[in-house]
Write a protein that holds these residues in place. Sequence first.
Motif, PDB file in Angstrom:
ATOM      1  N   MET A  56      18.303 -19.747 -45.815  1.00 47.36           N
ATOM      2  CA  MET A  56      17.354 -18.935 -45.038  1.00 47.36           C
ATOM      3  C   MET A  56      17.665 -18.976 -43.551  1.00 47.36           C
ATOM      4  O   MET A  56      17.571 -17.961 -42.856  1.00 47.36           O
ATOM      5  CB  MET A  56      15.928 -19.405 -45.307  1.00 47.36           C
ATOM      6  N   ALA A  57      18.021 -20.145 -43.042  1.00 50.19           N
ATOM      7  CA  ALA A  57      18.356 -20.244 -41.620  1.00 50.19           C
ATOM      8  C   ALA A  57      19.519 -19.330 -41.270  1.00 50.19           C
ATOM      9  O   ALA A  57      19.545 -18.711 -40.199  1.00 50.19           O
ATOM     10  CB  ALA A  57      18.683 -21.690 -41.262  1.00 50.19           C
ATOM     11  N   GLN A  58      20.489 -19.226 -42.180  1.00 48.43           N
ATOM     12  CA  GLN A  58      21.705 -18.457 -41.892  1.00 48.43           C
ATOM     13  C   GLN A  58      21.585 -16.974 -42.246  1.00 48.43           C
ATOM     14  O   GLN A  58      22.228 -16.127 -41.614  1.00 48.43           O
ATOM     15  CB  GLN A  58      22.877 -19.069 -42.659  1.00 48.43           C
ATOM     16  N   HIS A  59      20.751 -16.658 -43.227  1.00 49.12           N
ATOM     17  CA  HIS A  59      20.637 -15.270 -43.667  1.00 49.12           C
ATOM     18  C   HIS A  59      19.516 -14.507 -42.973  1.00 49.12           C
ATOM     19  O   HIS A  59      19.598 -13.290 -42.829  1.00 49.12           O
ATOM     20  CB  HIS A  59      20.406 -15.213 -45.189  1.00 49.12           C
ATOM     21  N   VAL A  60      18.450 -15.203 -42.564  1.00 47.08           N
ATOM     22  CA  VAL A  60      17.276 -14.526 -42.011  1.00 47.08           C
ATOM     23  C   VAL A  60      17.360 -14.372 -40.502  1.00 47.08           C
ATOM     24  O   VAL A  60      17.208 -13.266 -39.955  1.00 47.08           O
ATOM     25  CB  VAL A  60      15.984 -15.289 -42.391  1.00 47.08           C
ATOM     26  N   PHE A  61      17.621 -15.455 -39.791  1.00 42.39           N
ATOM     27  CA  PHE A  61      17.363 -15.471 -38.354  1.00 42.39           C
ATOM     28  C   PHE A  61      18.400 -14.792 -37.477  1.00 42.39           C
ATOM     29  O   PHE A  61      18.052 -14.306 -36.393  1.00 42.39           O
ATOM     30  CB  PHE A  61      17.105 -16.913 -37.909  1.00 42.39           C
ATOM     31  N   PRO A  62      19.668 -14.721 -37.876  1.00 39.63           N
ATOM     32  CA  PRO A  62      20.585 -13.963 -37.020  1.00 39.63           C
ATOM     33  C   PRO A  62      20.169 -12.503 -36.857  1.00 39.63           C
ATOM     34  O   PRO A  62      20.338 -11.912 -35.786  1.00 39.63           O
ATOM     35  CB  PRO A  62      21.921 -14.083 -37.767  1.00 39.63           C
ATOM     36  N   ASP A  63      19.598 -11.928 -37.904  1.00 40.27           N
ATOM     37  CA  ASP A  63      19.166 -10.522 -37.850  1.00 40.27           C
ATOM     38  C   ASP A  63      17.711 -10.366 -37.448  1.00 40.27           C
ATOM     39  O   ASP A  63      17.305  -9.305 -36.968  1.00 40.27           O
ATOM     40  CB  ASP A  63      19.377  -9.858 -39.220  1.00 40.27           C
ATOM     41  N   ASP A  64      16.909 -11.400 -37.660  1.00 38.47           N
ATOM     42  CA  ASP A  64      15.469 -11.287 -37.409  1.00 38.47           C
ATOM     43  C   ASP A  64      14.927 -12.615 -36.872  1.00 38.47           C
ATOM     44  O   ASP A  64      14.241 -13.348 -37.572  1.00 38.47           O
ATOM     45  CB  ASP A  64      14.748 -10.912 -38.711  1.00 38.47           C
ATOM     46  N   PRO A  65      15.221 -12.944 -35.611  1.00 41.50           N
ATOM     47  CA  PRO A  65      14.802 -14.244 -35.060  1.00 41.50           C
ATOM     48  C   PRO A  65      13.295 -14.428 -34.994  1.00 41.50           C
ATOM     49  O   PRO A  65      12.814 -15.559 -34.926  1.00 41.50           O
ATOM     50  CB  PRO A  65      15.432 -14.252 -33.662  1.00 41.50           C
ATOM     51  N   GLY A  66      12.542 -13.339 -35.022  1.00 42.51           N
ATOM     52  CA  GLY A  66      11.078 -13.442 -34.967  1.00 42.51           C
ATOM     53  C   GLY A  66      10.416 -13.354 -36.324  1.00 42.51           C
ATOM     54  O   GLY A  66       9.220 -13.048 -36.419  1.00 42.51           O
ATOM     55  N   ALA A  67      11.167 -13.648 -37.380  1.00 42.37           N
ATOM     56  CA  ALA A  67      10.669 -13.451 -38.742  1.00 42.37           C
ATOM     57  C   ALA A  67       9.354 -14.179 -39.017  1.00 42.37           C
ATOM     58  O   ALA A  67       8.435 -13.614 -39.615  1.00 42.37           O
ATOM     59  CB  ALA A  67      11.730 -13.880 -39.752  1.00 42.37           C
ATOM     60  N   ILE A  68       9.256 -15.429 -38.610  1.00 40.71           N
ATOM     61  CA  ILE A  68       8.059 -16.211 -38.914  1.00 40.71           C
ATOM     62  C   ILE A  68       6.817 -15.572 -38.302  1.00 40.71           C
ATOM     63  O   ILE A  68       5.792 -15.389 -38.964  1.00 40.71           O
ATOM     64  CB  ILE A  68       8.199 -17.659 -38.409  1.00 40.71           C
ATOM     65  N   GLU A  69       6.908 -15.224 -37.037  1.00 38.72           N
ATOM     66  CA  GLU A  69       5.769 -14.616 -36.350  1.00 38.72           C
ATOM     67  C   GLU A  69       5.414 -13.265 -36.966  1.00 38.72           C
ATOM     68  O   GLU A  69       4.231 -12.922 -37.094  1.00 38.72           O
ATOM     69  CB  GLU A  69       6.090 -14.441 -34.865  1.00 38.72           C
ATOM     70  N   GLU A  70       6.430 -12.494 -37.368  1.00 37.60           N
ATOM     71  CA  GLU A  70       6.181 -11.178 -37.973  1.00 37.60           C
ATOM     72  C   GLU A  70       5.488 -11.311 -39.318  1.00 37.60           C
ATOM     73  O   GLU A  70       4.588 -10.521 -39.652  1.00 37.60           O
ATOM     74  CB  GLU A  70       7.504 -10.431 -38.127  1.00 37.60           C
ATOM     75  N   LEU A  71       5.863 -12.305 -40.089  1.00 38.61           N
ATOM     76  CA  LEU A  71       5.216 -12.534 -41.382  1.00 38.61           C
ATOM     77  C   LEU A  71       3.755 -12.927 -41.191  1.00 38.61           C
ATOM     78  O   LEU A  71       2.858 -12.397 -41.862  1.00 38.61           O
ATOM     79  CB  LEU A  71       5.962 -13.629 -42.154  1.00 38.61           C
ATOM     80  N   LEU A  72       3.505 -13.838 -40.274  1.00 38.94           N
ATOM     81  CA  LEU A  72       2.138 -14.312 -40.057  1.00 38.94           C
ATOM     82  C   LEU A  72       1.243 -13.227 -39.475  1.00 38.94           C
ATOM     83  O   LEU A  72       0.042 -13.183 -39.752  1.00 38.94           O
ATOM     84  CB  LEU A  72       2.154 -15.532 -39.136  1.00 38.94           C
ATOM     85  N   ALA A  73       1.825 -12.341 -38.672  1.00 40.14           N
ATOM     86  CA  ALA A  73       1.049 -11.277 -38.031  1.00 40.14           C
ATOM     87  C   ALA A  73       0.814 -10.083 -38.946  1.00 40.14           C
ATOM     88  O   ALA A  73       0.084  -9.154 -38.586  1.00 40.14           O
ATOM     89  CB  ALA A  73       1.759 -10.816 -36.758  1.00 40.14           C
TER      90      ALA A  73
END
Length: 421
Positions: free
Chosen positions: A206-223
């Motif tokens: 997840m660290a390698q597949h998610v965040f290079p393209d979407d560094p704000g993923a956690i905040e976007e999911l929670l919001a």
Amino acid sequence: MPRSLALTFTTATALSALALASLTGCQAGSSDTTTLSFLMWGDGGDTQKAYEKVIDAFEAENPGITVNAEFVNTNDYDNVLKTRLSGGAGPDVYGFDPKNLTDFVRDGFATDLSGADFFSRLDDAAAQEARRGADGDAAYSVPISQSGNGIIYNTALFEKAGIAEVPQTYTELKAAAEKLSAAGITPIAMSAQDSWWPQFIAYYAMAQHVFPDDPGAIEELLAGEKTFADIPGYAESLEVVKDLVPAYMPDPLGTNQSAAKSAFLSGQAAMFPATWILSDARAAGVEPGYMNFPTLDADVADMWGSYLVAWGINPGNDRVDAAESFIDFFFQDEVYTDFLTSVKAFPTTEGIDVSANDPLFPDMVAAWEGRTFRPVVIPAHPQLQETLLVGMQNLIAGRSDVDTVIDELDATLVEVRANAD
């Protein structure tokens, strides 16, 4: 640790893992004596002894404060801590699973530590982690040690299987696993009977597949701005978990983490996906090597990294100052260096050199140089974590598929957001 390591935490563990400490207290009969009680998971090993050594030294230097230490086994620790906090029985300073931090802050069990003397000693990455989930500059935890993350491998087994170069890409990792299997060696000491263990595969991915393209993923999911299905990296990461099943222990659902650990230490399995095995490997006579865990063929700067232990202070009594003085003492250079040497961990403050702790430590630091550690790879909520862990068990067992696990995560995410409103 190099200042260039940009750590953003979740864990643990931590998961995770992911480990964490605690102090519970009561006022002694004498008006000038304070009693703190230290609650930590432990089994009597070197880490527990390291805490006890710090406590003894603190009491010797602070005769007006007594620390009562209690260690609870890992499986029971979370429930014991929550029960005592909710029942008003302490602890004063506690360790916690990062997924519980939001609840502890909400329920009034966490003190803002940003003004404490020891907070200024934290490096930038640790200070950022301490402020995770807080408003403004508030900080409700203090990370006291970190491990980075990656694979510890058995160099002799790699040589036996004809692996001349340490894998740097996902294709090379799978090729190495095939060579190990052909040589009668289990490639990865990975079980799935304990639901929390497969995260040591998923979080790297997840660290390698998610965040290079979407560094704000956690905040976007929670919001509520995105779902897990909207972020392709999550499905890609679960595909890695599924894809590597042939490299895991035989019958992974029937194998617990203890058996997987034993397989690595006895030379039956070649790779262990967590760096905390290093001391045990040395004791078992395994000649270890270190490698980052590649789940892509492209070289990405993001990787999963985790803090081993973070402390919080319970604000529900008049012992906050005494608890802060204990942590101040802990972070004194000599005390802190001695502790980290005992537990074979990396510091969260500047100016502490632990490169002599193990011959692999310099290699690990070099492998992390320029990397951004991503300790939080899904929103840190116990309900979401449980959905992921059970979903991965089903995926590994062939009872489910990636799309189903993603749908289950999104359904849980809806509940989490609704309960937060």
